[in-house]
Design an enzyme around this catalytic site. Sequence first.
Site, PDB file in Angstrom:
ATOM      1  N   GLN A 189      16.783 -55.013 -32.719  1.00 36.11           N
ATOM      2  CA  GLN A 189      15.639 -55.894 -32.946  1.00 36.11           C
ATOM      3  C   GLN A 189      16.115 -57.332 -32.781  1.00 36.11           C
ATOM      4  O   GLN A 189      17.196 -57.694 -33.258  1.00 36.11           O
ATOM      5  CB  GLN A 189      15.057 -55.672 -34.343  1.00 36.11           C
ATOM      6  CG  GLN A 189      14.480 -54.280 -34.560  1.00 36.11           C
ATOM      7  CD  GLN A 189      13.220 -54.013 -33.760  1.00 36.11           C
ATOM      8  OE1 GLN A 189      12.664 -54.899 -33.107  1.00 36.11           O
ATOM      9  NE2 GLN A 189      12.760 -52.769 -33.783  1.00 36.11           N
ATOM     10  N   PHE A 203      12.421 -41.838 -32.574  1.00 35.37           N
ATOM     11  CA  PHE A 203      12.901 -43.024 -31.861  1.00 35.37           C
ATOM     12  C   PHE A 203      13.772 -43.857 -32.804  1.00 35.37           C
ATOM     13  O   PHE A 203      13.600 -45.060 -32.953  1.00 35.37           O
ATOM     14  CB  PHE A 203      11.732 -43.864 -31.329  1.00 35.37           C
ATOM     15  CG  PHE A 203      10.720 -43.096 -30.524  1.00 35.37           C
ATOM     16  CD1 PHE A 203      10.868 -42.943 -29.155  1.00 35.37           C
ATOM     17  CD2 PHE A 203       9.617 -42.510 -31.139  1.00 35.37           C
ATOM     18  CE1 PHE A 203       9.939 -42.232 -28.405  1.00 35.37           C
ATOM     19  CE2 PHE A 203       8.683 -41.799 -30.401  1.00 35.37           C
ATOM     20  CZ  PHE A 203       8.839 -41.657 -29.024  1.00 35.37           C
ATOM     21  N   ASN A 223      18.313 -47.880 -37.829  1.00 38.22           N
ATOM     22  CA  ASN A 223      17.784 -49.103 -38.452  1.00 38.22           C
ATOM     23  C   ASN A 223      16.811 -48.801 -39.588  1.00 38.22           C
ATOM     24  O   ASN A 223      16.845 -49.452 -40.639  1.00 38.22           O
ATOM     25  CB  ASN A 223      17.101 -49.962 -37.385  1.00 38.22           C
ATOM     26  CG  ASN A 223      16.693 -51.328 -37.890  1.00 38.22           C
ATOM     27  OD1 ASN A 223      17.523 -52.132 -38.279  1.00 38.22           O
ATOM     28  ND2 ASN A 223      15.389 -51.601 -37.881  1.00 38.22           N
ATOM     29  N   GLU A 248      16.399 -39.353 -31.433  1.00 38.90           N
ATOM     30  CA  GLU A 248      16.491 -40.430 -30.452  1.00 38.90           C
ATOM     31  C   GLU A 248      16.760 -39.827 -29.075  1.00 38.90           C
ATOM     32  O   GLU A 248      17.431 -38.794 -28.970  1.00 38.90           O
ATOM     33  CB  GLU A 248      17.612 -41.388 -30.861  1.00 38.90           C
ATOM     34  CG  GLU A 248      18.057 -42.395 -29.839  1.00 38.90           C
ATOM     35  CD  GLU A 248      16.948 -43.333 -29.399  1.00 38.90           C
ATOM     36  OE1 GLU A 248      16.864 -43.600 -28.190  1.00 38.90           O
ATOM     37  OE2 GLU A 248      16.176 -43.790 -30.261  1.00 38.90           O
ATOM     38  N   ASP A 251      14.334 -35.519 -25.847  1.00 36.56           N
ATOM     39  CA  ASP A 251      13.437 -36.284 -24.977  1.00 36.56           C
ATOM     40  C   ASP A 251      12.075 -36.343 -25.647  1.00 36.56           C
ATOM     41  O   ASP A 251      11.313 -35.376 -25.645  1.00 36.56           O
ATOM     42  CB  ASP A 251      13.346 -35.606 -23.611  1.00 36.56           C
ATOM     43  CG  ASP A 251      12.458 -36.387 -22.643  1.00 36.56           C
ATOM     44  OD1 ASP A 251      11.939 -37.456 -23.041  1.00 36.56           O
ATOM     45  OD2 ASP A 251      12.283 -35.923 -21.505  1.00 36.56           O
ATOM     46  N   ASP A 284       8.997 -45.398 -34.156  1.00 38.22           N
ATOM     47  CA  ASP A 284       9.148 -46.755 -33.625  1.00 38.22           C
ATOM     48  C   ASP A 284       9.466 -46.662 -32.133  1.00 38.22           C
ATOM     49  O   ASP A 284      10.591 -46.931 -31.707  1.00 38.22           O
ATOM     50  CB  ASP A 284      10.265 -47.485 -34.391  1.00 38.22           C
ATOM     51  CG  ASP A 284      10.442 -48.927 -33.927  1.00 38.22           C
ATOM     52  OD1 ASP A 284       9.552 -49.451 -33.231  1.00 38.22           O
ATOM     53  OD2 ASP A 284      11.485 -49.531 -34.251  1.00 38.22           O
ATOM     54  N   CYS A 323       5.476 -52.055 -30.448  1.00 35.88           N
ATOM     55  CA  CYS A 323       5.595 -53.354 -29.786  1.00 35.88           C
ATOM     56  C   CYS A 323       4.551 -53.504 -28.686  1.00 35.88           C
ATOM     57  O   CYS A 323       4.622 -54.446 -27.890  1.00 35.88           O
ATOM     58  CB  CYS A 323       7.005 -53.553 -29.225  1.00 35.88           C
ATOM     59  SG  CYS A 323       7.554 -52.258 -28.101  1.00 35.88           S
TER      60      CYS A 323
END
Length: 274
Positions: A107, A136, A141, A157, A184, A206, A232
């Site tokens: 980030q 993800f 984090n 992930e 995936d 995320d 995002c």
Amino acid sequence: MSSIGSELALFIQPLKNLLANLQGKADLGHVELIYSDQGVVVLLRHMKNLSDADVAAIKAFATDHQINFFSQGSTRQVVCLVGQEKLTYQLDEGQLSLSFAVTDFLQVNAKINQKMVTQALQWLQLEAQDVVLDLFCGLGNFTLPMAQKVARVVGVEGVQKMVDRARFNAQLNDIDNSEFYQADLSADNLKKQPWSPLDFNKILLDPARAGAQDCMAFIAAKKPTHIVYVSCDPLTLARDSQILLEKGYKLAKLGLIDMFPQTKHVESMALFLK
């Protein structure tokens, strides 16, 4: 501007002067500035090998400014020219130390990232008996701060390198109730994954700008009480949210996070309740 942003900004003009005077300036790609526990980090990407004279100039600059300087050439190999190769950043006021490499996804705003993690955990209303899925998850984090509050957390992930990093960060912080898997997440095969049978009662995701459309049916089928979606891209968030709404979830909270000041981009966070 934050103190971190101010410190990084101080290096823009000196770096510009350095790069303008390199012999191989025509072959330079771009520069990244990162602030870590080890201080300022610079990553210089270049298309051809740096000359001995350019390497010497960079080393002198980095030593003089007491910064960590990395280079990455056409082979994609990253070389630490000056400074510390092992880098970390803090979460939870120093309770967690997360290791990262200069090419890892991070980030971009450290202070906002901490606030975002704190808010996500608050919205999930984490309890000691919870079993949480973090999709993800990157290098952990969100996963590792959640692990400190729940019975079990699974991070998933797509990039194996980041999975390995997350596992290392769990060990680094003596966290033994977290598991990390590579999968995936853009393919509709989540039911075949070894972690999929677990009864997750809370889920965080995320994703990148492409969103998580292929994950939404699986998420809804798990019937978690709380879902926090960090996004995002408002467009893919809206698209994916519609699937949850059709599956009986309601949008309980929605917030915008100014992760990218002075740009058109925003980070969003949405809470869905069953």
